[in-house]
Motif scaffolding. Sequence first.
Motif, mmCIF file in Angstrom:
data_model
loop_
_atom_site.group_PDB
_atom_site.id
_atom_site.type_symbol
_atom_site.label_atom_id
_atom_site.label_comp_id
_atom_site.label_asym_id
_atom_site.label_seq_id
_atom_site.Cartn_x
_atom_site.Cartn_y
_atom_site.Cartn_z
ATOM 1 N N LEU A 138 71.772 92.300 70.448
ATOM 2 C CA LEU A 138 70.984 92.744 71.609
ATOM 3 C C LEU A 138 69.491 92.753 71.279
ATOM 4 C CD1 LEU A 138 70.903 93.651 74.532
ATOM 5 C CD2 LEU A 138 71.209 96.016 73.782
ATOM 6 N N THR A 139 69.143 93.110 70.038
ATOM 7 C CA THR A 139 67.727 93.079 69.638
ATOM 8 C C THR A 139 67.192 91.658 69.803
ATOM 9 O OG1 THR A 139 68.249 94.726 67.946
ATOM 10 C CG2 THR A 139 66.096 93.668 67.785
ATOM 11 N N ARG A 140 67.949 90.682 69.311
ATOM 12 C CA ARG A 140 67.534 89.276 69.419
ATOM 13 C C ARG A 140 67.372 88.859 70.876
ATOM 14 N NH1 ARG A 140 71.825 87.009 64.907
ATOM 15 N NH2 ARG A 140 70.502 87.316 63.073
ATOM 16 N N ARG A 141 68.319 89.330 71.705
ATOM 17 C CA ARG A 141 68.278 88.964 73.130
ATOM 18 C C ARG A 141 67.050 89.568 73.801
ATOM 19 N NH1 ARG A 141 73.611 90.687 75.933
ATOM 20 N NH2 ARG A 141 72.442 91.243 77.790
ATOM 21 N N MET A 142 66.800 90.848 73.527
ATOM 22 C CA MET A 142 65.673 91.540 74.175
ATOM 23 C C MET A 142 64.345 90.923 73.732
ATOM 24 S SD MET A 142 66.964 95.495 73.821
ATOM 25 C CE MET A 142 65.946 96.394 74.974
ATOM 26 N N ALA A 143 64.290 90.497 72.456
ATOM 27 C CA ALA A 143 63.035 89.951 71.918
ATOM 28 C C ALA A 143 62.960 88.429 72.065
ATOM 29 C CB ALA A 143 62.896 90.332 70.449
ATOM 30 N N HIS A 144 64.010 87.829 72.640
ATOM 31 C CA HIS A 144 64.042 86.351 72.751
ATOM 32 C C HIS A 144 63.748 85.710 71.401
ATOM 33 C CE1 HIS A 144 64.594 85.491 76.996
ATOM 34 N NE2 HIS A 144 63.941 86.626 77.215
ATOM 35 N N ASN A 145 64.374 86.207 70.365
ATOM 36 C CA ASN A 145 64.113 85.659 69.033
ATOM 37 C C ASN A 145 65.412 85.675 68.216
ATOM 38 O OD1 ASN A 145 63.319 85.007 66.477
ATOM 39 N ND2 ASN A 145 61.765 86.614 66.288
ATOM 40 N N PRO A 146 66.083 84.489 68.134
ATOM 41 C CA PRO A 146 67.370 84.426 67.435
ATOM 42 C C PRO A 146 67.244 84.588 65.927
ATOM 43 C CG PRO A 146 66.665 82.228 68.139
ATOM 44 C CD PRO A 146 65.671 83.190 68.711
ATOM 45 N N ASN A 147 66.011 84.583 65.413
ATOM 46 C CA ASN A 147 65.830 84.652 63.949
ATOM 47 C C ASN A 147 65.694 86.064 63.405
ATOM 48 O OD1 ASN A 147 65.819 81.825 63.766
ATOM 49 N ND2 ASN A 147 63.706 81.803 64.493
ATOM 50 N N ILE A 148 65.748 87.064 64.273
ATOM 51 C CA ILE A 148 65.581 88.440 63.783
ATOM 52 C C ILE A 148 66.751 88.809 62.863
ATOM 53 C CG2 ILE A 148 65.565 90.884 64.502
ATOM 54 C CD1 ILE A 148 63.960 90.053 66.944
ATOM 55 N N GLY A 149 66.415 89.403 61.713
ATOM 56 C CA GLY A 149 67.441 89.853 60.763
ATOM 57 C C GLY A 149 67.101 91.265 60.299
ATOM 58 N N TYR A 150 67.653 91.674 59.161
ATOM 59 C CA TYR A 150 67.311 93.005 58.664
ATOM 60 C C TYR A 150 66.844 92.929 57.215
ATOM 61 C CZ TYR A 150 71.757 93.436 56.174
ATOM 62 O OH TYR A 150 72.792 93.258 55.304
ATOM 63 N N ASN A 151 66.153 93.980 56.782
ATOM 64 C CA ASN A 151 65.591 94.027 55.432
ATOM 65 C C ASN A 151 66.565 94.772 54.515
ATOM 66 O OD1 ASN A 151 64.152 95.050 53.146
ATOM 67 N ND2 ASN A 151 62.243 94.482 54.159
ATOM 68 N N GLU A 152 67.191 94.011 53.652
ATOM 69 C CA GLU A 152 68.248 94.548 52.773
ATOM 70 C C GLU A 152 67.704 95.669 51.866
ATOM 71 O OE1 GLU A 152 71.446 93.415 52.739
ATOM 72 O OE2 GLU A 152 72.198 94.245 50.841
ATOM 73 N N GLU A 153 66.475 95.484 51.373
ATOM 74 C CA GLU A 153 65.908 96.474 50.444
ATOM 75 C C GLU A 153 65.683 97.818 51.154
ATOM 76 O OE1 GLU A 153 62.041 95.509 48.934
ATOM 77 O OE2 GLU A 153 62.038 97.237 47.575
ATOM 78 N N VAL A 154 65.138 97.747 52.385
ATOM 79 C CA VAL A 154 64.903 98.986 53.145
ATOM 80 C C VAL A 154 66.249 99.645 53.481
ATOM 81 C CG1 VAL A 154 63.978 99.958 55.299
ATOM 82 C CG2 VAL A 154 62.681 98.212 54.065
ATOM 83 N N TYR A 155 67.208 98.825 53.873
ATOM 84 C CA TYR A 155 68.543 99.358 54.201
ATOM 85 C C TYR A 155 69.149 100.108 53.010
ATOM 86 C CZ TYR A 155 73.643 98.862 54.094
ATOM 87 O OH TYR A 155 74.979 99.087 53.908
ATOM 88 N N LEU A 156 69.112 99.483 51.840
ATOM 89 C CA LEU A 156 69.707 100.115 50.651
ATOM 90 C C LEU A 156 68.941 101.370 50.249
ATOM 91 C CD1 LEU A 156 70.608 96.939 48.533
ATOM 92 C CD2 LEU A 156 72.182 98.444 49.801
ATOM 93 N N SER A 157 67.630 101.329 50.443
ATOM 94 C CA SER A 157 66.789 102.475 50.115
ATOM 95 C C SER A 157 67.103 103.662 51.038
ATOM 96 C CB SER A 157 65.323 102.038 50.257
ATOM 97 O OG SER A 157 64.458 103.036 49.845
ATOM 98 N N GLU A 158 67.286 103.359 52.326
ATOM 99 C CA GLU A 158 67.639 104.420 53.291
ATOM 100 C C GLU A 158 69.017 105.002 52.984
ATOM 101 O OE1 GLU A 158 65.568 102.929 57.369
ATOM 102 O OE2 GLU A 158 66.700 104.764 57.174
#
Length: 316
Positions: A138-158
């Motif tokens: 849904l984030t990709r759809r709302m932003a019209h950007n199929p390349n959006i991903g997530y930051n593994e380092e921030v995720y693991l840190s959180e």
Amino acid sequence: MEILLNEIIENNRHLIKNGKVADYIPALAKADFEKIGVTVAGRTGALLYSAGDYNQKFTLQSISKVISFLVAAMDNGIEDIFEKVGCDSTDEPFNAFTKLDLPNVNKPANPLINSGAILTTSMIKGNGDEKFQKILELTRRMAHNPNIGYNEEVYLSEKKTGSRNRSMAYLMSSKNILEGDVEDVLDTYFKQCSIEVDTRDLAKIGRFISAGCEGINIDGISRTDMSILLKGLLFTCGMYNYSARYAIEVGIPSKSGVGGGIMGVLPNGMGIGIFSPALDENGNSSAGIGIIKELTRRLHYNIFDDRKLQVEIDTH
Ligand code: DON
């Protein structure tokens, strides 16, 4: 417009020194506090006006709560969501949860504080990574950007340092407010916070909401009413304990994140995205608040500023 945006960035750059980069999530402390970017998304898809470090990537953090709320509402219908979570503004910090331990309190105040967001994420249907994939999609759809991903380092840190979020999730589970596997839910929440965007993506997410949430179907509420509800929720709860003052001074439904982003829903199908990672005491971007304040004042975007309306009426 770009000239104006550059000027507004420079007028507010000094506010960086009033803020501090979030360091309670260690990976966020690495953000370059000098960076500032702005994008305004005009009414049609191609119109994007950007200035500064608009292509700098940062994590959505709490801005993801808007998107997970929409996914949970699509999966459950609007009534079921508000049976479990309130729709009340709060003067408490985003990560407060002591009130939830009171015997007569069984609902987080709203879906935009941490406890409410963790609860709405738990309501998204799907196992394992499925919940997260729905939020990312849904984030990709709302932003019209199929390349959006997530930051593994921030995720693991959180994930490693998220004791407060863990505490509130287990408290809600102990009171049978939150159902399902608590660690799975937290994992999704930490991942959704780590979705990486730039200001162009944020501006387009703002525009998506302003333009009426196209393609979002939710039981119990029309698309137009959902867009109205979302704007009202952002207006009253989106900037945490600064929401009321922000509503007066800026007058734009908005959502902030501790990554330094602000997503704003401008009138008439437009949106704005701002990034500057130094945060004030409420967890909002220090220079970002200055920028959106000046922009809405100069362009009369504050929804209580009738001068814009007057201009539009005069030209008809
Ligand atoms: O849960 C947290 O603490 C962060 N991942 C998100 C908090 C946040 O962005 C608050 N926003 N201003």
